[in-house]
Design a protein around this motif. Structure first.
Motif: not given
Length: 113
Positions: A74-97
């Motif tokens: 679950q904690p890793l899942y939540e972290a992955v979700c935080e990058i999946v949705e921006p990538l899906r939407s084309g938002v590329t800010e803060n991807l490194d963090s």
């Protein structure tokens, strides 16, 4: 319950739900856990982010999200979700963090073994 299962539960794995997906077979779960540690999705995500290939990064993150969800991390899942949705939407800010947070959670899981 084995010590390893207790550590998984402490990490945040809902054992009842997750083990149901694995037919309550701890051996099967352990084999899948070991396969997860060798999975290339995390490395593919990092490589794609470095190359700014966001389409490949999304595919890798989406694959990782599914695997992590099935494993109950679950904690890793939540972290992955935080990058999946921006990538899906084309938002590329803060991807490194966001990627750093994913790798930190991955290392916590690796330490459980």
């Amino acid at each position: 319950m084995s010590e390893w299962m207790k550590r998984l539960e402490q990490y945040g794995v809902d054992l009842k739900t997750t083990m149901g997906r694995f037919l309550n077979d701890e051996g099967l779960y352990q084999r899948c856990f070991d396969m997860f540690l060798r999975d290339e999705s995390l490395g593919n995500l990092g490589d794609a982010l470095e190359k700014k290939d966001y389409e490949v990064a999304f595919a890798a993150a989406h694959t990782l999200k599914g695997v992590v969800g099935n494993m109950g991390f679950q904690p890793l899942y939540e972290a992955v979700c935080e990058i999946v949705e921006p990538l899906r939407s084309g938002v590329t800010e803060n991807l490194d963090s966001k990627y750093r947070k994913i790798t930190e959670e991955f290392e916590k899981i690796r330490a459980l073994r």
